[in-house]
Design a protein around this motif. Structure first.
Motif, PDB file in Angstrom:
ATOM      1  N   TRP A 141      56.333   9.768 -16.540  1.00 36.88           N
ATOM      2  CA  TRP A 141      56.761   9.463 -15.164  1.00 36.88           C
ATOM      3  C   TRP A 141      56.718  10.720 -14.301  1.00 36.88           C
ATOM      4  N   GLU A 142      57.279  11.817 -14.816  1.00 37.51           N
ATOM      5  CA  GLU A 142      57.304  13.060 -14.044  1.00 37.51           C
ATOM      6  C   GLU A 142      55.892  13.586 -13.783  1.00 37.51           C
ATOM      7  N   ALA A 143      55.030  13.537 -14.797  1.00 36.08           N
ATOM      8  CA  ALA A 143      53.665  14.035 -14.638  1.00 36.08           C
ATOM      9  C   ALA A 143      52.906  13.230 -13.595  1.00 36.08           C
ATOM     10  N   ALA A 144      53.048  11.894 -13.642  1.00 41.14           N
ATOM     11  CA  ALA A 144      52.349  11.049 -12.678  1.00 41.14           C
ATOM     12  C   ALA A 144      52.848  11.299 -11.263  1.00 41.14           C
ATOM     13  N   LYS A 145      54.155  11.436 -11.118  1.00 36.10           N
ATOM     14  CA  LYS A 145      54.736  11.656  -9.791  1.00 36.10           C
ATOM     15  C   LYS A 145      54.358  13.036  -9.246  1.00 36.10           C
ATOM     16  N   ARG A 146      54.281  14.013 -10.125  1.00 39.08           N
ATOM     17  CA  ARG A 146      54.070  15.387  -9.691  1.00 39.08           C
ATOM     18  C   ARG A 146      52.592  15.700  -9.463  1.00 39.08           C
ATOM     19  N   ASP A 147      51.743  15.389 -10.457  1.00 39.62           N
ATOM     20  CA  ASP A 147      50.351  15.847 -10.408  1.00 39.62           C
ATOM     21  C   ASP A 147      49.330  14.744 -10.646  1.00 39.62           C
ATOM     22  N   GLY A 148      49.770  13.499 -10.799  1.00 40.92           N
ATOM     23  CA  GLY A 148      48.825  12.407 -10.975  1.00 40.92           C
ATOM     24  C   GLY A 148      48.411  12.208 -12.423  1.00 40.92           C
ATOM     25  N   GLU A 154      47.318  14.988 -20.340  1.00 41.80           N
ATOM     26  CA  GLU A 154      47.514  16.244 -21.060  1.00 41.80           C
ATOM     27  C   GLU A 154      48.786  16.238 -21.899  1.00 41.80           C
ATOM     28  N   LEU A 155      49.597  15.187 -21.788  1.00 39.22           N
ATOM     29  CA  LEU A 155      50.862  15.145 -22.505  1.00 39.22           C
ATOM     30  C   LEU A 155      50.635  14.897 -24.006  1.00 39.22           C
ATOM     31  N   PRO A 156      51.448  15.517 -24.862  1.00 36.62           N
ATOM     32  CA  PRO A 156      51.284  15.354 -26.321  1.00 36.62           C
ATOM     33  C   PRO A 156      51.374  13.899 -26.783  1.00 36.62           C
ATOM     34  N   ASN A 157      52.179  13.080 -26.110  1.00 34.10           N
ATOM     35  CA  ASN A 157      52.361  11.690 -26.521  1.00 34.10           C
ATOM     36  C   ASN A 157      51.061  10.895 -26.544  1.00 34.10           C
ATOM     37  N   TRP A 158      50.073  11.329 -25.746  1.00 43.19           N
ATOM     38  CA  TRP A 158      48.828  10.574 -25.631  1.00 43.19           C
ATOM     39  C   TRP A 158      47.684  11.202 -26.413  1.00 43.19           C
ATOM     40  N   ARG A 159      47.937  12.336 -27.063  1.00 47.73           N
ATOM     41  CA  ARG A 159      46.843  13.105 -27.674  1.00 47.73           C
ATOM     42  C   ARG A 159      46.090  12.294 -28.739  1.00 47.73           C
ATOM     43  N   MET A 175      44.070   4.705 -13.368  1.00 44.78           N
ATOM     44  CA  MET A 175      45.291   4.083 -12.892  1.00 44.78           C
ATOM     45  C   MET A 175      45.842   4.787 -11.662  1.00 44.78           C
ATOM     46  N   ASP A 176      46.449   4.016 -10.778  1.00 41.13           N
ATOM     47  CA  ASP A 176      47.133   4.584  -9.619  1.00 41.13           C
ATOM     48  C   ASP A 176      48.412   5.276 -10.099  1.00 41.13           C
ATOM     49  N   PRO A 177      48.617   6.552  -9.788  1.00 45.45           N
ATOM     50  CA  PRO A 177      49.786   7.280 -10.291  1.00 45.45           C
ATOM     51  C   PRO A 177      51.117   6.632  -9.929  1.00 45.45           C
ATOM     52  N   GLU A 178      51.216   6.101  -8.718  1.00 47.70           N
ATOM     53  CA  GLU A 178      52.474   5.482  -8.316  1.00 47.70           C
ATOM     54  C   GLU A 178      52.736   4.199  -9.097  1.00 47.70           C
ATOM     55  N   GLU A 179      51.694   3.423  -9.328  1.00 51.23           N
ATOM     56  CA  GLU A 179      51.871   2.202 -10.117  1.00 51.23           C
ATOM     57  C   GLU A 179      52.226   2.537 -11.565  1.00 51.23           C
ATOM     58  N   ALA A 181      53.778   5.290 -12.581  1.00 50.33           N
ATOM     59  CA  ALA A 181      55.149   5.793 -12.581  1.00 50.33           C
ATOM     60  C   ALA A 181      56.148   4.647 -12.478  1.00 50.33           C
ATOM     61  N   ALA A 182      55.821   3.635 -11.662  1.00 45.63           N
ATOM     62  CA  ALA A 182      56.704   2.477 -11.535  1.00 45.63           C
ATOM     63  C   ALA A 182      56.815   1.725 -12.857  1.00 45.63           C
ATOM     64  N   LYS A 183      55.710   1.640 -13.597  1.00 50.52           N
ATOM     65  CA  LYS A 183      55.751   0.982 -14.896  1.00 50.52           C
ATOM     66  C   LYS A 183      56.590   1.782 -15.880  1.00 50.52           C
ATOM     67  N   MET A 184      56.500   3.102 -15.847  1.00 46.94           N
ATOM     68  CA  MET A 184      57.338   3.921 -16.705  1.00 46.94           C
ATOM     69  C   MET A 184      58.817   3.694 -16.382  1.00 46.94           C
ATOM     70  N   GLU A 185      59.155   3.552 -15.106  1.00 45.07           N
ATOM     71  CA  GLU A 185      60.533   3.264 -14.727  1.00 45.07           C
ATOM     72  C   GLU A 185      60.964   1.888 -15.249  1.00 45.07           C
ATOM     73  N   GLU A 186      60.088   0.906 -15.087  1.00 49.77           N
ATOM     74  CA  GLU A 186      60.419  -0.446 -15.546  1.00 49.77           C
ATOM     75  C   GLU A 186      60.635  -0.470 -17.046  1.00 49.77           C
ATOM     76  N   TRP A 187      59.698   0.119 -17.785  1.00 49.05           N
ATOM     77  CA  TRP A 187      59.825   0.115 -19.239  1.00 49.05           C
ATOM     78  C   TRP A 187      61.022   0.948 -19.691  1.00 49.05           C
ATOM     79  N   GLY A 188      61.263   2.064 -19.023  1.00 45.78           N
ATOM     80  CA  GLY A 188      62.411   2.889 -19.382  1.00 45.78           C
ATOM     81  C   GLY A 188      63.726   2.165 -19.170  1.00 45.78           C
ATOM     82  N   SER A 189      63.796   1.347 -18.117  1.00 40.20           N
ATOM     83  CA  SER A 189      65.032   0.632 -17.823  1.00 40.20           C
ATOM     84  C   SER A 189      65.382  -0.380 -18.897  1.00 40.20           C
ATOM     85  N   ARG A 190      64.391  -0.809 -19.695  1.00 43.34           N
ATOM     86  CA  ARG A 190      64.643  -1.794 -20.750  1.00 43.34           C
ATOM     87  C   ARG A 190      65.448  -1.189 -21.902  1.00 43.34           C
TER      88      ARG A 190
END
Length: 293
Positions: A141-148, A154-159, A175-179, A181-190
């Motif tokens: 979420w932070e990476a998408a919001k900050r730098d797209g 580049e995050l280890p989780n996706w390597r 993917m659209d960074p804002e969309e 990031a919104a999905k990360m928020e939705e999934w995180g809220s679960r």
């Protein structure tokens, strides 16, 4: 490595052995290549089972996917679809940690594919789910919001999934960074903990509706990620479920996690094959015998 198209996604899998079908789901965002997964499959295959191991979407060689109300429910829908695509019929659904959550959701959402259910290292409590929301989604979420999306890949989780399925890089970058990031928020809220359910995001009434024989491995009193109380609470809520002691010590998860953090070598699931005798005994019982508490 074989793969099938399930719900529009390429899903990597392997089948080991012959006999009654069993599906193993790993934990974390780790693939079926993680130490302990195939080893458990081989022991179960030696015990006369046909064992499915697989890479969930967003892990290993399978496609990335950001559909559904939660990542775990998307995984559950994919597993049910894979079982049906492979023509396995009613299958014993088993897994630990994230794999326990996916196994449970598969049975709840798609009872037609399940013959039995077994779970261990079941995430729960107050801080356990919050820790998972941070682990799975905060950095992305932070990476998408900050730098797209160029920063997300580049995050280890996706390597691992980018290495094993290079087309996932293009999917993520498209993917659209804002969309995203919104999905990360939705999934995180679960993963928001609730006082009325042992599993964040799952209605407590869902547990009472489970009608397959269920084996629950008791959690450790020292495991802050998979609390003992969560396993015991599930046992209380799932009709006829059986609660058994694990084949390892109280500090199993903590010791494996510390090793991983110190060495970078993932042996979190290396002792899962020790469960094989209990799992085979449970799987081999007639359904009427397996459903007592």
């Amino acid at each position: 490595m074989p793969s099938e198209i399930v719900n529009g996604l390429q899903v990597a899998y392997e089948l080991v052995g012959d006999g009654e079908p069993v599906a193993i789901t790993p934990g974390g965002r780790f693939s079926m290549a993680t130490s302990g997964i195939r080893e458990l499959a081989l022991v179960l295959a030696d015990g006369g089972k046909r064992v499915l191991i697989w890479d969930r979407p967003n892990t290993g060689a399978s496609d990335v996917c950001f559909e559904g109300v939660s990542e775990s429910s998307m995984h559950a829908d994919t597993l049910a679809g894979l079982i049906e695509t492979l023509g396995l019929g009613e299958t014993t659904i088993i897994g630990g940690s994230a794999g326990a959550r996916v196994s449970l959701l598969t049975v709840v959402r798609h009872p037609r594919v399940a013959s039995k259910l077994a779970m261990w290292f079941i995430s729960g409590g107050v801080f356990g789910p919050l820790r998972l929301a941070v682990y799975y989604f905060l950095d992305a979420w932070e990476a998408a919001k900050r730098d797209g999306m160029a920063s997300v890949i580049e995050l280890p989780n996706w390597r691992e999934t980018l290495e094993k399925n290079p087309s996932n890089r293009e999917r993520l970058l498209a993917m659209d960074p804002e969309e995203f990031a919104a999905k990360m928020e939705e999934w995180g809220s679960r993963f928001a903990p609730a006082s009325d359910t042992p599993i964040a995001g799952l209605d407590p009434l869902a547990f009472a509706a489970i009608r397959v024989p269920t084996l629950i491995v008791r959690g450790s009193p020292t495991d802050t990620s998979h609390p003992r109380r969560t396993s015991e609470w599930l046992h209380e809520l799932i009709p006829g479920s059986r609660l058994v002691e694990p084949p390892w010590g109280h500090d199993e998860w903590r010791e494996r996690l510390e090793e991983y953090q110190q060495t970078g070598i993932n042996m979190l699931f290396q002792n899962w094959p020790k469960l094989a005798p209990q799992l085979l005994e449970f799987m081999n019982e007639p359904v009427a015998a397996a459903t007592f508490g």
